[in-house]
Design a protein around this motif. Sequence first.
Motif, PDB file in Angstrom:
ATOM      1  N   TRP A 130     -23.951  14.861 -32.664  1.00  0.00           N
ATOM      2  CA  TRP A 130     -24.457  16.316 -34.018  1.00  0.00           C
ATOM      3  C   TRP A 130     -25.075  15.731 -34.164  1.00  0.00           C
ATOM      4  N   ALA A 185     -27.326  16.202 -37.967  1.00  0.00           N
ATOM      5  CA  ALA A 185     -26.232  17.113 -39.142  1.00  0.00           C
ATOM      6  C   ALA A 185     -26.680  17.272 -40.175  1.00  0.00           C
ATOM      7  N   SER A 213     -25.469  25.554 -33.532  1.00  0.00           N
ATOM      8  CA  SER A 213     -25.278  24.861 -34.953  1.00  0.00           C
ATOM      9  C   SER A 213     -24.320  25.931 -35.992  1.00  0.00           C
ATOM     10  N   GLN A 241     -27.879  21.289 -33.263  1.00  0.00           N
ATOM     11  CA  GLN A 241     -28.678  21.620 -34.643  1.00  0.00           C
ATOM     12  C   GLN A 241     -29.999  22.661 -34.218  1.00  0.00           C
TER      13      GLN A 241
END
Length: 335
Positions: free
Chosen positions: A304, A307, A249, A273
């Motif tokens: 993801w 997130a 990320s 992430q």
Amino acid sequence: MTTRYLEVLKFAQPKEIFHVEGLGNREHWERLFNWHAFLKPEPPPHLKEVSRKMIAACQGLPLSLEVMGAHLYGHNYKSYWDESLRSLQQDGKGIFSVLSLSLMGLESKQREAFLDICCFLIGEKEEIACRVLEACYGYGRTYLDVLKSRCLITIDVDCGRRENRMIMYMKGEEEWDMELYDHLLRDVGKRMMGEEEVSVIGMHDHLRDMGRDIVRRTERNRVWDKESLEDILKDEKALSRLRGISIRSDFPFSKEAGKCRSLPALKILKVKQRLSPPRANWKNIFKNNFLENVQCNELRWLDWKKARFRCLPDGLCSKNLRVLDLSQSHNQYAS
């Protein structure tokens, strides 16, 4: 419990540690190969000599013997065996020659599925992998069964998945994160104490490296690390063919990447992430508005976890999306 990293065993505190040796003599080589190629300890008379040469070409490496035996299984014509042996001997690249030959018998979409697994699905739950492949190619369970029957993948238990993720941090492939490391240690311990096991996709390192080498040298349509992504971002034509991305990320996208408005072939997007600092992560991932503005109309799998955004960017809201994992995220889609 098996591992190539003794550090993992410190947490398990085993009473004894055994070092697994390679296959030490030709009899063991023949037995392993024959069971994969013929499902019996001896080859048929007309294949006895060529199978002996094939075993020698595999150099006693268990993975090569298994994969090549599985590749030749069901082919009883000596001419097919002779051609395979000739191809193997002419290539002269050792184990990678053996492994790449095993891909020749795959259909086009099965080969693409194998490359997807090499780049994105190792360590994922079997159920998730099945759904992703079905979303991308129309067949999930069938393709996994084909690849497993050819010894190109394995189905492992959850403990192996957590161990592999922990090893990734120990090997320095990503910046050390003690919070995640401690979490993984605890998770491995819980699995070892007998909690519910979950099947996950596994693959030998040599097979993974071979698949990624094929992508890096010839396909150039999947990226799974910083180096491969930086290379693709410089090539506008490669971006238009990009099928899958796995990034962190906090990857610093360039200004040139921010000009990209569409990834028409993208089917897989995985974003890892960073656990901290959360605000910096979200700011960096949308630096130059790359993922905020880019259109991914063919996206099938978005992974993801954790997130930091509140609303999913419009470009990632594909009508073809079939597998979505935004668990533990700070948005309306999280579960």
